[in-house]
Enzyme design. Structure first.
Site, PDB file in Angstrom:
ATOM      1  N   ALA A  69       7.556   4.136   9.820  1.00  0.00           N
ATOM      2  CA  ALA A  69       7.942   2.779  10.180  1.00  0.00           C
ATOM      3  C   ALA A  69       7.894   1.836   8.984  1.00  0.00           C
ATOM      4  CB  ALA A  69       7.034   2.262  11.298  1.00  0.00           C
ATOM      5  N   THR A  70       6.986   2.075   8.041  1.00  0.00           N
ATOM      6  CA  THR A  70       6.897   1.200   6.870  1.00  0.00           C
ATOM      7  C   THR A  70       8.182   1.263   6.055  1.00  0.00           C
ATOM      8  OG1 THR A  70       4.485   1.368   6.739  1.00  0.00           O
ATOM      9  CG2 THR A  70       5.647   0.748   4.725  1.00  0.00           C
ATOM     10  N   ASN A 157      -0.033  -4.059  17.837  1.00  0.00           N
ATOM     11  CA  ASN A 157      -0.911  -2.907  17.630  1.00  0.00           C
ATOM     12  C   ASN A 157      -2.381  -3.226  17.863  1.00  0.00           C
ATOM     13  OD1 ASN A 157      -0.106  -4.405  15.171  1.00  0.00           O
ATOM     14  ND2 ASN A 157      -1.752  -3.233  14.210  1.00  0.00           N
ATOM     15  N   GLN A 185       4.581   0.634  18.379  1.00  0.00           N
ATOM     16  CA  GLN A 185       3.540   0.801  19.400  1.00  0.00           C
ATOM     17  C   GLN A 185       4.120   0.934  20.801  1.00  0.00           C
ATOM     18  OE1 GLN A 185       0.395   1.364  18.970  1.00  0.00           O
ATOM     19  NE2 GLN A 185       0.248   0.944  16.783  1.00  0.00           N
ATOM     20  N   ALA A 206       6.720   8.423  14.259  1.00  0.00           N
ATOM     21  CA  ALA A 206       6.418   9.536  15.160  1.00  0.00           C
ATOM     22  C   ALA A 206       4.936   9.666  15.478  1.00  0.00           C
ATOM     23  CB  ALA A 206       6.926  10.844  14.554  1.00  0.00           C
ATOM     24  N   HIS A 207       4.067   9.321  14.528  1.00  0.00           N
ATOM     25  CA  HIS A 207       2.651   9.650  14.713  1.00  0.00           C
ATOM     26  C   HIS A 207       1.943   8.764  15.728  1.00  0.00           C
ATOM     27  CE1 HIS A 207       0.329   6.531  12.374  1.00  0.00           C
ATOM     28  NE2 HIS A 207       1.524   6.311  11.864  1.00  0.00           N
ATOM     29  N   THR A 245      16.409  14.757   0.780  1.00  0.00           N
ATOM     30  CA  THR A 245      16.454  15.917   1.670  1.00  0.00           C
ATOM     31  C   THR A 245      15.707  15.618   2.964  1.00  0.00           C
ATOM     32  OG1 THR A 245      16.539  17.415  -0.221  1.00  0.00           O
ATOM     33  CG2 THR A 245      15.861  18.359   1.887  1.00  0.00           C
ATOM     34  N   CYS A 333      -3.807   0.077   9.229  1.00  0.00           N
ATOM     35  CA  CYS A 333      -2.781   0.088   8.180  1.00  0.00           C
ATOM     36  C   CYS A 333      -2.869  -1.128   7.269  1.00  0.00           C
ATOM     37  CB  CYS A 333      -1.402   0.144   8.820  1.00  0.00           C
ATOM     38  SG  CYS A 333      -1.187   1.546   9.931  1.00  0.00           S
TER      39      CYS A 333
END
EC number: 2.8.1.7
Length: 419
Positions: A69-70, A157, A185, A206-207, A245, A333
């Site tokens: 996301a960053t 968050n 979130q 994703a995390h 890639t 974060c």
């Protein structure tokens, strides 16, 4: 350990791991390759693109895979500014945005690619109400012909506050401005309807939904796509918007996590909301109604999240006194600084009140037994912190107690061996 910090990160779902593992050693080809293994990798990526798009209420072609996301936030903000008209350089961001969005916006102003109305080196903050939801009237007051982008999160968050996107998008769109939403979130916890709400850009990772770290997405509408300039240059992957890639295994994991979240979100939300209510009830019952205060909305909140202030007990000290419970005093974060939460400060909390606040964010596997145990341990910790002498550094005393306990255990173990 009772893990109640799922807004910081989540464990990777075993079903996601199962999807990813073969892509490291068996089906590892580069999706850009034209041979059969490469084309298989392309199909894997495109399947994941469809799965992420479905969860976000978007179209597959609107998904740009990134490292998280960053990066997506930097691409959204920097990409829009790179193509903005010379007289349209202001950025408006919610005062409670994630550090990734605030950092990207402030960096753009500092670098001179954006400006602020008051001449400072930070992007302008849109005010929030005391419950943490964005003040739409303040947004309307700040909008003008020189604004390039409005960035407001879907869900916070730290407090779990959920913003209704419709009035925010309507305000931005009525002024002809690009609107970006951080759905990191929200995605997988509450319904996200990218196309239906009319948002131009959205960022996700994703995390936060039981997928792997190191992969995320920028969602860009057809109109917004034409306003974006790439921030990473190279081989032209992702239709020229994000070179490099593709992380096939990570992307496949993101897709699998999105598919699983779509299937379980409603049931997970119902169960987690009940557990959050139980946790709050137990803490208030143990400590007293005047000793526990809610930071955030009563209802418009993520089902897994509650942020509570424990009056007279510093959050860091409570954490030190409850080492068996993983909870957070702010965003994981933000670099681990000592400053009080900018989110709670923007909501009108004093620095002291912010430092007495803790976030509890539950997960898919959190149990009723864990909630009851966590409530007991946290309540004991709060009472202990309040009882300790103000002249004694609490964290030092806790460390001394833990060390003494460890030494006692070691002595007991040694005695057992001697006997």
């Amino acid at each position: 350990m009772i893990y109640l910090d799922h807004n910081a990160t989540t464990p990777v779902d075993p079903r996601v791991v199962e999807v990813m593992l073969p892509l490291f050693t068996e089906r590892f080809a580069n999706p850009a390759s034209k041979h059969a293994p490469g084309q298989e990798a392309t199909r894997i990526v495109e399947r994941a693109r469809r799965e992420v798009a479905s969860l976000a209420g978007a179209r597959p072609r609107e998904i740009v895979f990134t490292s998280g996301a960053t990066e997506a936030a930097n691409l959204a903000i920097g990409g829009v500014l790179a193509t903005a008209e010379p007289g349209r350089r202001r950025i408006l961001v919610g005062a409670t945005e994630h550090p990734a969005v605030l950092g990207a916006a402030d960096a753009a102003v500092s670098a001179g690619s954006a400006v602020s109305a008051d001449g400072t080196t930070a992007a302008e903050r849109i005010a929030v109400h005391p419950d943490g939801t964005v003040d739409v009237d303040d947004l309307r007051r700040r909008l003008g012909p020189d604004v390039a982008l409005v960035a407001v999160m879907a869900a916070n968050n730290e407090t779990g506050a959920v913003n209704d996107p419709r009035p925010l998008v309507e305000a931005a769109r009525s002024a002809g401005r690009c609107c970006c939403a951080d759905v990191t979130q929200a995605l997988g916890r509450v319904p996200v309807e990218f196309e239906r709400t009319g948002v131009d850009l959205a960022v996700s990772s994703a995390h936060k939904l039981y997928g792997p770290k190191g992969v995320g997405a920028l969602i860009a509408s057809k109109d917004a796509w034409s306003r974006l300039a790439p921030r990473v240059h190279g081989g032209g992957q992702e239709r020229g918007l994000r070179a490099g890639t593709l992380n096939t295994a990570g992307i496949a994991g993101f897709g699998a996590a999105a598919r699983i979240a779509a299937e379980s979100m409603a049931d997970d939300g119902t169960r987690q909301r009940a557990l959050v209510a139980l946790l709050t009830e137990l803490l208030v019952k143990r400590l007293g109604p005047g000793a526990v205060e809610l930071n955030g909305p009563v209802r418009a909140r993520l089902p897994n999240t509650v942020n509570l202030r424990f009056v007279g007990a510093g959050a860091d000290e409570v954490q030190a006194c409850a080492p068996r419970v993983a909870i957070s005093a702010g965003s994981a974060c933000s670099g681990g600084g000592d400053e009080p939460s900018h989110v709670l400060r923007a909501m009108g909390r004093t620095a002291t009140e912010a430092r007495e606040s803790l976030r509890f964010s539950l997960g898919r596997a959190t149990t009723t037994e864990e909630i009851r145990t966590a409530a007991d341990l946290v309540a004991r910790a709060v009472l202990r912190v309040r009882s300790l002498s103000q002249s004694t550094p609490i964290q030092d005393e806790v460390r001394d107690d833990n060390r003494a306990s460890s030494n006692s255990l070691n002595r007991g173990s040694a005695a057992s061996k001697e006997s």
